[in-house]
Design an enzyme around this catalytic site. Structure first.
Site, PDB file in Angstrom:
ATOM      1  N   SER A 247      -2.606  -7.541   3.381  1.00  0.00           N
ATOM      2  CA  SER A 247      -3.035  -7.342   4.703  1.00  0.00           C
ATOM      3  C   SER A 247      -3.779  -8.649   5.398  1.00  0.00           C
ATOM      4  CB  SER A 247      -4.503  -6.162   4.930  1.00  0.00           C
ATOM      5  OG  SER A 247      -3.943  -5.312   4.278  1.00  0.00           O
TER       6      SER A 247
ATOM      7  N   ARG B  76      -1.619  -6.135  -7.849  1.00  0.00           N
ATOM      8  CA  ARG B  76      -0.413  -7.107  -7.759  1.00  0.00           C
ATOM      9  C   ARG B  76      -0.526  -8.370  -8.968  1.00  0.00           C
ATOM     10  NH1 ARG B  76      -2.327  -8.246  -1.750  1.00  0.00           N
ATOM     11  NH2 ARG B  76      -4.055  -8.285  -3.012  1.00  0.00           N
TER      12      ARG B  76
ATOM     13  N   HIS C 124       0.747  -1.178  -0.003  1.00  0.00           N
ATOM     14  CA  HIS C 124      -0.080  -0.028   0.136  1.00  0.00           C
ATOM     15  C   HIS C 124       0.896   1.219   0.020  1.00  0.00           C
ATOM     16  CE1 HIS C 124      -3.115  -2.600   2.305  1.00  0.00           C
ATOM     17  NE2 HIS C 124      -3.791  -2.352   1.189  1.00  0.00           N
TER      18      HIS C 124
ATOM     19  N   LYS D 202     -15.137  -8.362   4.767  1.00  0.00           N
ATOM     20  CA  LYS D 202     -13.885  -8.743   5.426  1.00  0.00           C
ATOM     21  C   LYS D 202     -14.060  -8.738   6.993  1.00  0.00           C
ATOM     22  CE  LYS D 202     -10.786  -7.435   1.725  1.00  0.00           C
ATOM     23  NZ  LYS D 202      -9.935  -6.381   1.176  1.00  0.00           N
TER      24      LYS D 202
HETATM   25  O1  PNS Z   1      -9.153  -3.016   0.666  1.00  0.00           O
HETATM   26  P1  PNS Z   1     -10.436  -3.408   0.126  1.00  0.00           P
HETATM   27  O2  PNS Z   1     -11.290  -4.025   1.271  1.00  0.00           O
HETATM   28  O3  PNS Z   1     -10.458  -3.938  -1.070  1.00  0.00           O
HETATM   29  O4  PNS Z   1     -11.096  -1.908  -0.310  1.00  0.00           O
HETATM   30  C1  PNS Z   1     -12.450  -2.039  -0.902  1.00  0.00           C
HETATM   31  C2  PNS Z   1     -13.360  -0.867  -0.675  1.00  0.00           C
HETATM   32  C3  PNS Z   1     -13.394  -0.232   0.682  1.00  0.00           C
HETATM   33  C4  PNS Z   1     -12.486   0.259  -1.491  1.00  0.00           C
HETATM   34  C5  PNS Z   1     -14.642  -0.779  -1.482  1.00  0.00           C
HETATM   35  O5  PNS Z   1     -15.411  -1.824  -0.584  1.00  0.00           O
HETATM   36  C6  PNS Z   1     -15.485   0.357  -1.140  1.00  0.00           C
HETATM   37  O6  PNS Z   1     -15.328   1.397  -2.308  1.00  0.00           O
HETATM   38  N1  PNS Z   1     -16.399   0.630  -0.235  1.00  0.00           N
HETATM   39  C7  PNS Z   1     -17.242   1.834  -0.324  1.00  0.00           C
HETATM   40  C8  PNS Z   1     -18.528   1.600  -0.490  1.00  0.00           C
HETATM   41  C9  PNS Z   1     -18.758   2.109  -2.210  1.00  0.00           C
HETATM   42  O7  PNS Z   1     -18.724   3.078  -2.648  1.00  0.00           O
HETATM   43  N2  PNS Z   1     -19.195   0.895  -2.860  1.00  0.00           N
HETATM   44  C10 PNS Z   1     -19.585   1.139  -4.305  1.00  0.00           C
HETATM   45  C11 PNS Z   1     -18.406   1.150  -5.173  1.00  0.00           C
HETATM   46  S1  PNS Z   1     -17.428  -0.271  -5.072  1.00  0.00           S
END
Ligand code: PNS
Length: 160
Positions: free
Chosen positions: A132, A95, A18, A42
């Site tokens: 993570s 990745r 990250h 998660k």
């Molecule tokens: O590190 P991660 O868990 O892969 O991140 C995922 C994350 C948090 C970026 C994604 O779940 C997100 O954007 N959540 C916010 C809610 C949202 O806007 N959802 C619609 C578009 S994906």
């Protein structure tokens, strides 16, 4: 006009992969917001506020504070955070092919919702296997996480 990008994620905890992506983003944008978002899919290890604190410390340690803002978002869609702060781009680290499969639908939805573009950046190959979830597992079993996370995160996880 300031070019503002958002690097969103669970960051549970933030890893060197990250950090590598964030550092690359700071070279492309005037202001980079690292935004911690709860991912209901998660199982979380760290509370959101703790993740934010660790990211702030890691950003400071890496000398990136000047154009990085650390925040959390729990008020709904990520694109609403972007619009609140004037960000025009989301940045995600890629990745492997698995990441592309995972990220593509989110990129399409964010574009459909608000015209938000997503830029994918590749971290150093040396970080390509770091995640993570791997860090959480190694830490929970008492292993050494120092190769995978910023110094401050390793200290926190290992209770130093
Ligand atoms: O590190 P991660 O868990 O892969 O991140 C995922 C994350 C948090 C970026 C994604 O779940 C997100 O954007 N959540 C916010 C809610 C949202 O806007 N959802 C619609 C578009 S994906």
């Amino acid at each position: 006009m300031r070019r503002i990008a958002v690097v969103p994620g669970s960051f549970d905890p933030i890893t060197l992969g990250h950090m590598d992506v964030i550092a690359r983003a700071t070279k492309l944008f005037d202001e980079v917001h690292v935004v911690v978002v709860h991912n209901p899919d998660k199982h979380a290890l760290l509370p959101i506020a703790q993740r934010v604190t660790l990211i702030e410390e890691a950003i400071e340690e890496a000398g990136l504070s000047e154009n990085v803002v650390v925040a959390s978002w729990s008020m709904g869609l990520l694109v609403d955070y972007c619009s609140d702060v004037g960000a025009t781009v989301l940045i995600k680290g890629i990745r492997t092919q698995l990441d592309i499969s995972y990220e593509t639908p989110m990129a399409m939805v964010n574009r459909n919702l608000a015209g938000m573009e997503t830029i994918f950046l590749m971290p150093e190959p040396g970080h390509s296997y770091v995640s993570s979830s791997l860090v959480r597992q190694v830490a929970s079993l008492g292993g050494d996480v120092r190769p995978y996370v910023p110094h401050v995160v390793a200290q926190y996880l290992q209770g130093a």
